[in-house]
Design an enzyme around this catalytic site. Structure first.
Site, mmCIF file in Angstrom:
data_model
loop_
_atom_site.group_PDB
_atom_site.id
_atom_site.type_symbol
_atom_site.label_atom_id
_atom_site.label_comp_id
_atom_site.label_asym_id
_atom_site.label_seq_id
_atom_site.Cartn_x
_atom_site.Cartn_y
_atom_site.Cartn_z
ATOM 1 N NE ARG A 46 54.599 33.642 51.108
ATOM 2 C CZ ARG A 46 54.551 34.226 49.923
ATOM 3 N NH1 ARG A 46 55.630 34.672 49.328
ATOM 4 N NH2 ARG A 46 53.400 34.354 49.287
ATOM 5 N N GLY A 47 54.260 30.715 48.918
ATOM 6 C CA GLY A 47 53.611 31.113 47.672
ATOM 7 C C GLY A 47 53.199 29.837 46.965
ATOM 8 C CB ALA A 48 49.934 28.743 45.630
ATOM 9 N NE ARG A 77 51.754 26.791 54.027
ATOM 10 C CZ ARG A 77 51.636 28.063 53.640
ATOM 11 N NH1 ARG A 77 52.432 28.558 52.720
ATOM 12 N NH2 ARG A 77 50.717 28.833 54.174
ATOM 13 C CB CYS A 84 49.231 37.736 50.100
ATOM 14 S SG CYS A 84 50.278 36.423 50.772
ATOM 15 C CG ASP A 110 46.995 29.968 48.652
ATOM 16 O OD1 ASP A 110 48.138 29.495 48.740
ATOM 17 O OD2 ASP A 110 46.748 31.157 48.860
ATOM 18 C CG ASN A 123 44.645 34.498 47.866
ATOM 19 O OD1 ASN A 123 45.604 33.790 47.543
ATOM 20 N ND2 ASN A 123 44.730 35.822 47.876
ATOM 21 C CE LYS A 124 48.759 34.056 53.112
ATOM 22 N NZ LYS A 124 48.980 32.839 53.923
ATOM 23 C CE LYS A 152 49.180 29.046 42.043
ATOM 24 N NZ LYS A 152 49.588 30.445 41.878
HETATM 25 P P1 RI2 Z 1 51.619 32.691 43.752
HETATM 26 C C1 RI2 Z 1 50.269 32.675 49.069
HETATM 27 O O1 RI2 Z 1 50.204 31.795 50.117
HETATM 28 C C2 RI2 Z 1 49.132 33.671 49.055
HETATM 29 O O2 RI2 Z 1 47.922 33.211 49.547
HETATM 30 C C3 RI2 Z 1 49.150 34.021 47.567
HETATM 31 O O3 RI2 Z 1 47.989 34.694 47.136
HETATM 32 C C4 RI2 Z 1 49.340 32.669 46.966
HETATM 33 O O4 RI2 Z 1 50.306 32.039 47.797
HETATM 34 C C5 RI2 Z 1 49.691 32.637 45.514
HETATM 35 O O5 RI2 Z 1 51.045 32.926 45.234
HETATM 36 P P2 RI2 Z 1 51.366 31.673 51.272
HETATM 37 O O6 RI2 Z 1 52.295 30.560 50.807
HETATM 38 O O7 RI2 Z 1 51.568 31.230 43.465
HETATM 39 O O8 RI2 Z 1 52.072 32.985 51.485
HETATM 40 O O9 RI2 Z 1 50.773 33.489 42.805
HETATM 41 O O10 RI2 Z 1 50.602 31.231 52.479
HETATM 42 O O11 RI2 Z 1 53.054 33.211 43.823
#
Ligand code: RI2
Length: 322
Positions: free
Chosen positions: A17-19, A60, A124, A193, A203-204, A229
């Site tokens: 997870r994480g964009a 996603r 987040c 995101d 975003n989250k 992004k």
């Molecule tokens: P980075 C996350 O989404 C959050 O919304 C967070 O702010 C975003 O990804 C960016 O993360 P999720 O996958 O790319 O937890 O900066 O739903 O690591």
């Protein structure tokens, strides 16, 4: 298809997870697939890559990082299978390398905006936001961080684990405590995101409420976002789809209720007017400049039709993050 099915499953379940991390994982799985594909023709290669890209894109729906990564990796011009294979491997390698460099650069740029003794609130778990926090810590700015839990998936626990590793003084709060602590906060730093053409932030879930509290308290609101992004589709008028996740994430066992249902939107939209600056790898920009980032860095033609996913794909160069 093996590397794709496995990666798609992990992205869908949020094991990955994480964009940024889902974008890199998708690029790596396309690279692995291209290396393994045993096909008889270029058409068959293209069709297997297209099928893989569609599987990844279905996981996603909100994070534009995923679709931009898939499109960048699947844009190639090739006369035979070997050329196509090399192109996918090279595009994926470039994407992964540049996206990692971008996170570091964002830290360097964003870290300069932090003053000695600042208290930073984050939400987040964003590697881009943490890169800014880390850079300020390394520069001996004696910072403190307040991290939200980020229900329902508790990404705040990942964040406090990382902050603990870095040796940064941190307080964990429940999401609903944001307004109570806002007067102690010097600036908010969050990831992204999606950044839309008008500079709004997806975003989250909970980010928009935090921005509202920061606005009311006149606290700076900083977004950390790599340029991939930003969403070219939003220039063409597309709206961002907000992912609604399973109700069990919010309340395991909710199905026993007959008259109650759970809403579980994973993201929300923060208006650009609540954002002070977006720190990207090419500079700290006002949100109003987002249109230019999309035009100059991504091209608003960066849609499905420009990659192997669509008919005009063979003419385009890979768009990287240099
Ligand atoms: P980075 C996350 O989404 C959050 O919304 C967070 O702010 C975003 O990804 C960016 O993360 P999720 O996958 O790319 O937890 O900066 O739903 O690591």
């Amino acid at each position: 298809m093996e590397p794709i099915t496995e990666t798609a499953r992990k992205i869908d379940s949020m094991e990955i997870r994480g964009a940024g991390r889902i974008a890199r994982a998708a690029a790596a799985s396309l690279r692995d697939l291209a290396q393994q594909l045993d096909v008889k023709s270029l058409e068959e290669f293209n069709s297997r890559i297209r099928e893989a890209a569609e599987t990844l894109l279905a996981t996603r729906p909100t994070a534009v990082s995923l679709s931009n990564a898939v499109k960048m990796v699947t844009r190639y011009s090739a006369n035979d299978v070997e050329e196509a294979r090399q192109a996918v491997v090279s595009n994926a390698g470039k994407f992964i390398e540049n996206s990692e460099k971008a996170v570091e650069k964002i830290g360097e740029i964003g870290g300069r905006r932090i003053r000695k003794g600042d208290t930073i609130l984050t939400h987040c778990n964003s590697l881009a936001a943490l890169s800014i926090i880390k850079a300020a810590h390394i520069a001996d700015k004696a910072i403190k961080v307040i991290a939200t839990e980020s229900r329902p998936r508790w990404q705040g626990r990942l964040t406090i684990g990382m902050l603990e590793e870095l040796g940064i003084d941190t307080e964990l709060i429940v999401d609903s405590a944001v307004r109570s602590v806002m007067n102690d906060v010097d600036l908010v730093v969050v990831g992204a995101d999606v950044i839309t053409a008008n500079g709004s932030l997806v975003n989250k879930i909970g980010t928009a409420q935090i921005a509202l509290c920061a606005h009311e308290a006149r606290t700076s609101f900083v977004v950390a976002a790599e340029t991939y992004k930003f969403s070219p589709e939003t220039i063409m008028g597309e709206l961002v789809t907000i992912e609604e996740r399973d109700s069990e994430e919010v309340y395991p066992g909710i199905s026993k209720f007959r008259h109650v249902k759970v809403r579980n939107p994973a993201f929300d939209v923060t208006p650009h007017s609540y954002i002070d600056v977006i720190c990207t790898e090419v500079g700290a920009i006002p949100p109003e400049m987002s249109y230019l980032i999309i035009k100059e860095r991504l091209g608003w033609e960066l849609d499905i039709a420009t990659s192997v996913l669509g008919p005009s794909g063979s003419e385009k160069e890979c768009c990287d993050c240099d």
